[in-house]
Design a protein around this motif. Structure first.
Motif, PDB file in Angstrom:
ATOM      1  N   GLY A  84      -2.472  -9.093   4.943  1.00  0.00           N
ATOM      2  CA  GLY A  84      -1.684 -10.323   4.945  1.00  0.00           C
ATOM      3  C   GLY A  84      -2.526 -11.593   4.937  1.00  0.00           C
ATOM      4  O   GLY A  84      -2.098 -12.634   4.456  1.00  0.00           O
ATOM      5  N   HIS A  85      -3.757 -11.504   5.462  1.00  0.00           N
ATOM      6  CA  HIS A  85      -4.587 -12.705   5.574  1.00  0.00           C
ATOM      7  C   HIS A  85      -5.353 -13.008   4.296  1.00  0.00           C
ATOM      8  O   HIS A  85      -6.026 -14.021   4.178  1.00  0.00           O
ATOM      9  N   LEU A  86      -5.248 -12.119   3.300  1.00  0.00           N
ATOM     10  CA  LEU A  86      -6.073 -12.298   2.100  1.00  0.00           C
ATOM     11  C   LEU A  86      -5.535 -13.388   1.181  1.00  0.00           C
ATOM     12  O   LEU A  86      -4.353 -13.710   1.216  1.00  0.00           O
ATOM     13  N   SER A  87      -6.430 -13.930   0.350  1.00  0.00           N
ATOM     14  CA  SER A  87      -6.036 -14.987  -0.582  1.00  0.00           C
ATOM     15  C   SER A  87      -5.251 -14.386  -1.748  1.00  0.00           C
ATOM     16  O   SER A  87      -5.247 -13.178  -1.949  1.00  0.00           O
TER      17      SER A  87
ATOM     18  N   ILE B 148       8.366   0.890   4.109  1.00  0.00           N
ATOM     19  CA  ILE B 148       7.119   1.488   4.605  1.00  0.00           C
ATOM     20  C   ILE B 148       5.934   0.557   4.371  1.00  0.00           C
ATOM     21  O   ILE B 148       5.122   0.309   5.256  1.00  0.00           O
ATOM     22  N   SER B 149       5.876  -0.031   3.170  1.00  0.00           N
ATOM     23  CA  SER B 149       4.672  -0.794   2.840  1.00  0.00           C
ATOM     24  C   SER B 149       4.544  -2.065   3.690  1.00  0.00           C
ATOM     25  O   SER B 149       3.466  -2.629   3.794  1.00  0.00           O
ATOM     26  N   GLN B 150       5.658  -2.480   4.314  1.00  0.00           N
ATOM     27  CA  GLN B 150       5.542  -3.658   5.193  1.00  0.00           C
ATOM     28  C   GLN B 150       4.529  -3.430   6.325  1.00  0.00           C
ATOM     29  O   GLN B 150       3.944  -4.377   6.837  1.00  0.00           O
ATOM     30  N   TYR B 151       4.332  -2.161   6.677  1.00  0.00           N
ATOM     31  CA  TYR B 151       3.371  -1.888   7.764  1.00  0.00           C
ATOM     32  C   TYR B 151       1.926  -2.044   7.315  1.00  0.00           C
ATOM     33  O   TYR B 151       1.011  -1.969   8.110  1.00  0.00           O
ATOM     34  N   PHE B 152       1.717  -2.215   6.000  1.00  0.00           N
ATOM     35  CA  PHE B 152       0.365  -2.467   5.497  1.00  0.00           C
ATOM     36  C   PHE B 152       0.034  -3.959   5.555  1.00  0.00           C
ATOM     37  O   PHE B 152      -1.114  -4.353   5.414  1.00  0.00           O
ATOM     38  N   ILE B 153       1.099  -4.759   5.727  1.00  0.00           N
ATOM     39  CA  ILE B 153       0.892  -6.209   5.645  1.00  0.00           C
ATOM     40  C   ILE B 153      -0.114  -6.746   6.670  1.00  0.00           C
ATOM     41  O   ILE B 153      -0.971  -7.544   6.305  1.00  0.00           O
TER      42      ILE B 153
ATOM     43  N   LEU C 209       2.616 -11.197  -2.590  1.00  0.00           N
ATOM     44  CA  LEU C 209       2.484 -12.163  -3.682  1.00  0.00           C
ATOM     45  C   LEU C 209       3.837 -12.788  -4.019  1.00  0.00           C
ATOM     46  O   LEU C 209       3.912 -13.978  -4.336  1.00  0.00           O
ATOM     47  N   VAL C 210       4.892 -11.965  -3.929  1.00  0.00           N
ATOM     48  CA  VAL C 210       6.238 -12.501  -4.163  1.00  0.00           C
ATOM     49  C   VAL C 210       6.535 -13.598  -3.137  1.00  0.00           C
ATOM     50  O   VAL C 210       6.999 -14.698  -3.472  1.00  0.00           O
ATOM     51  N   ALA C 211       6.216 -13.290  -1.886  1.00  0.00           N
ATOM     52  CA  ALA C 211       6.466 -14.253  -0.808  1.00  0.00           C
ATOM     53  C   ALA C 211       5.669 -15.539  -1.012  1.00  0.00           C
ATOM     54  O   ALA C 211       6.089 -16.627  -0.625  1.00  0.00           O
TER      55      ALA C 211
ATOM     56  N   LEU D 234       0.125   0.632  -1.080  1.00  0.00           N
ATOM     57  CA  LEU D 234      -0.715  -0.567  -1.040  1.00  0.00           C
ATOM     58  C   LEU D 234      -0.337  -1.523  -2.175  1.00  0.00           C
ATOM     59  O   LEU D 234      -0.293  -2.747  -1.990  1.00  0.00           O
ATOM     60  N   MET D 235      -0.024  -0.943  -3.310  1.00  0.00           N
ATOM     61  CA  MET D 235       0.418  -1.748  -4.447  1.00  0.00           C
ATOM     62  C   MET D 235       1.684  -2.526  -4.085  1.00  0.00           C
ATOM     63  O   MET D 235       1.773  -3.737  -4.317  1.00  0.00           O
ATOM     64  N   ASN D 236       2.633  -1.824  -3.478  1.00  0.00           N
ATOM     65  CA  ASN D 236       3.876  -2.500  -3.096  1.00  0.00           C
ATOM     66  C   ASN D 236       3.642  -3.564  -2.039  1.00  0.00           C
ATOM     67  O   ASN D 236       4.227  -4.653  -2.088  1.00  0.00           O
ATOM     68  N   ALA D 237       2.760  -3.275  -1.079  1.00  0.00           N
ATOM     69  CA  ALA D 237       2.498  -4.233   0.002  1.00  0.00           C
ATOM     70  C   ALA D 237       1.922  -5.521  -0.572  1.00  0.00           C
ATOM     71  O   ALA D 237       2.401  -6.628  -0.283  1.00  0.00           O
ATOM     72  N   SER D 238       0.916  -5.394  -1.429  1.00  0.00           N
ATOM     73  CA  SER D 238       0.292  -6.595  -1.975  1.00  0.00           C
ATOM     74  C   SER D 238       1.255  -7.339  -2.895  1.00  0.00           C
ATOM     75  O   SER D 238       1.324  -8.566  -2.886  1.00  0.00           O
TER      76      SER D 238
END
Lengths: 434, 262
Positions: free
Chosen positions: A199-202, A190-195, A174-176, A166-170
């Protein structure tokens, strides 16, 4: 700055607590009698590398062995990430190892894959423990805390892996977003599947999730480290010394009791006047009644045991419905040495609660053993329950004269006619003419 | 049947001779009716191969194994030390025995008490004789038969001897079939640790029955053993399953001797 101070306090606090607890365990192990296993260090290193590091005995059961290796490799390698977390935490940096460039991205990506494998393995192990009714996970000694302990460890690992992903996903989101603090790109297999989940969060919420996961991950690991000392999971550390100091001789060779050798020599030597002997070599006790009569290696064995139960499932007595379970013997020894250790800490060396190991390990268990060594062969980290069973038998026989009647008969026969049966020694060669 | 030649160490000494190897018969081999047959079969093979051996005869005493396994260290060491005294007096160098319990005790536990010998199991010696061309093995009545070998704990797991007995069985022209639990994973027959001499603890099955079921699963014509106690346990197991008409339990030495009509 505040964050760094909090981090340092937590890091030092948890580490100090862990040191104190491990020292206590070391002290408890040293309650055991001294035995020298320092010789042959080359062979010992080899054994440790083969059995503990190389997991050679784990794979005797291929499915569990393979999944265990995934968790083990995952655990060890993902902990490289912990080094980074600690540096970041202390110095207030972010992903400090990112100077490695593309290698860093690849590293994080492979950690993610390992994390996923660990996750899958843990879920499988949980299912195996709780849904598939594998007998060795449902036996009597596994009720209560041992079962909870096992499930807690697996849940802990699952949650830790989730936090990492989850840390990596968020972070990658943020990088993007070109968020100011988050500038390190890494691969996210793997963490891309958490997006889709976040993904919709501020930006603020994502930072919140990233920070929370980061803190959760490191506090979780520090807490887990301290959980080890009350858990069967201590094997991740003790498996190494345990295999290093394990018995390298033939399994059939039982330890000689030198104290008895002295006595027997005196008995057999006609030149010694039995009344003239001033005896200071005789030990307080022959055999073992309590944990202090065992050796430190046997006590370390008990702390190293992770209660997998392979010993018990291979034990011929256990398989045929006898109450003997080598795993239970190891668990009883650890429970007892904990009690004695705490008692001594409180009341000093003279601690005596009127109990002994024989209150938890029954005579019926001890006499059911065939000394076949299936348990020692099965143990993935070379624990030796048989030596403890024999030491307890030695106490029963030599101090309490409490052998089963049939065995007392064979003792008499051996002593009087040199055979377990009542035949005359002078008939020993009769077979050749029959 | 030709007469067995079984010299004792004392007889040889009186003649000023020395044996190359001491045959340690053991209590079972000396007194147990079933095990005596194994002893004799092995002696026939030793005679046939012209091995210069001797026994201790009435000077032999229990190795102490059951005493040590059951915790009577005093008795074990008394036995060991007096046996060692006898063997050292005869300057014994090499010992062979058909009992894995004696084998383990003499090999591993006597050295610390002053008894240092080269100790081999009888299957190892037979294998040696075979390799040296002093003994030939024919299939005879065992040709083409299915034989499964039950690993004695104190030969296998305790001392890592797995191959010598198996190679001998294969020399019988027989089909060696392995039980699902064999070698290091072999299941105990239930007799070890002095269990032979007492009733088992309460349970739902006897260990020898469990082990016999392993053997029956591979449908052998013979169950081969290398231990007098395993032999008894497996024989009882086969009887319990009412299979004694179809399956014979024999020591490997008996098989080799029988195959050559010795």
């Amino acid at each position: 700055m505040i964050q760094q101070i909090v981090f340092l306090v937590l890091l030092i606090g948890f580490s100090a607590l862990f040191t104190v607890n491990i020292r206590q365990i070391k002290k408890n192990i040293n309650l055991g009698k001294d035995v020298d296993r320092s010789s042959n260090s080359k062979a010992r290193w080899k054994e440790m590398i083969r059995v503990a590091l190389g997991q050679s005995k784990m794979v005797h059961r291929p499915i569990a062995g393979f999944l265990h290796i995934l968790i083990y490799v995952g655990f060890v390698i993902i902990n490289i990430e912990v080094i980074e977390i600690i540096i970041d935490g202390v110095f207030g940096t972010h992903r400090v190892l990112s100077f490695l460039g593309p290698v860093y991205g690849f590293l994080i990506g492979s950690f993610e894959i390992l994390a996923a494998l660990v996750l899958i393995s843990c879920v499988f192990f949980l299912t195996r423990r709780n849904i598939m009714r594998i007998p060795r996970f449902w036996s009597k000694e596994m009720k209560g805390w041992p079962k909870t302990d096992a499930n807690l460890i697996l849940l802990f690992e699952i949650v830790l892996m989730f936090a990492f992903l989850l840390m990596n996903a968020s972070d990658s989101l943020l990088v993007a977003m070109n968020s100011s603090y988050y500038t390190v790109e890494f691969s996210t297999p793997i963490s891309q599947y958490f997006i889709p989940l976040i993904g919709h969060l501020s930006e603020v919420n994502l930072i919140l999730i990233e920070r929370a996961s980061w803190w959760f991950h490191i506090i979780g690991i520090l807490a887990f480290l301290n959980y080890l000392v009350v858990s069967k999971h201590l094997h991740i550390i003790l498996a190494f010394p345990n295999t290093y100091y394990s018995n390298l001789e033939s399994k059939g060779k039982f330890a000689n009791m030198d104290s008895v050798t002295n006595e027997v020599k005196k008995m057999l030597d006609p030149n010694i006047d039995p009344f003239a002997i001033t005896d200071d070599t005789t030990p307080e006790r022959f055999g073992a009644k309590d944990v202090k009569d065992l050796s430190w290696i046997q006590l370390m064995n008990a702390y190293s045991c992770t209660e997998c139960g392979r010993c018990t499932s291979e034990c011929p007595a256990n398989q045929t419905g006898k109450i003997l379970s080598p795993r239970k013997v190891m668990m009883d020894v650890r429970d007892r040495v904990e009690v004695v250790g705490k008692g001594i800490k409180k009341e000093g060396e003279g601690f005596d609660d009127g109990k002994s190991l024989l209150d938890s390990i029954s005579i019926e268990e001890l006499w059911a053993c065939t000394s076949c060594n299936a348990c020692t062969e099965a143990c993935p980290i070379n624990i030796d329950p048989l030596s403890i069973i024999v030491d307890l038998r030695r106490y029963l026989v030599m101090e309490e004269s409490a052998a089963p009647m049939e065995l007392n008969n064979i003792f008499n026969n051996i002593e009087n006619n040199g055979a377990p049966w009542q035949f005359s020694m002078s008939d020993r060669l009769n077979w050749k003419d029959e | 049947m030709s007469q067995l030649i079984v010299p004792t160490m004392a007889e040889l000494m009186a003649k000023g001779e020395k044996a190359d190897v001491l045959f340690w018969v053991g209590c079972a081999g000396s007194f147990d009716d079933r095990a005596k047959k194994i002893t004799k079969a092995f002696v026939k093979l030793l005679n046939k191969a012209n091995v210069k051996f001797a026994v201790l005869g009435t000077e032999e005493s229990c190795s102490g194994d059951p005493a040590r396994r059951s915790g009577n260290e005093f008795l074990f060491q008394m036995q060991a030390m007096s046996n060692i005294e006898v063997m050292n007096a005869y300057e014994v160098q090499k010992v062979v025995t058909a009992c894995p319990h004696c084998f383990n005790t003499l090999k591993n536990e006597y050295p610390e008490l002053g008894g240092k010998y080269e100790v081999v199991h009888h299957t190892q010696l037979l294998k040696e004789l075979l390799d040296d061309g002093k003994l030939t093995i024919e299939g005879g009545s065992f040709s083409g038969k299915k034989i499964t070998f039950h690993d004695p704990c104190y030969l296998g797991r305790a001392n890592d001897v797995y191959e010598a007995p198996r190679e001998l069985i294969q020399k019988l022209d027989a089909e060696l079939v392995e039980m699902k639990r064999c070698k290091a994973k072999g299941l105990c027959c239930g007799a070890g640790g002095a269990q032979m001499f007492k009733e088992p603890e309460k349970g739902n099955k006897d260990i020898n029955i469990e082990r016999t079921e392993d053997a029956l699963e591979v449908k052998p014509n013979f169950i081969a053993t290398g231990c007098p106690f395993c032999n008894t346990m497996m024989t009882d197991g086969v009887k319990n399953k009412e299979k004694e008409e179809d399956i014979q339990v024999l020591d490997i030495a008996e098989m080799i001797a029988q195959a050559q009509n010795l």
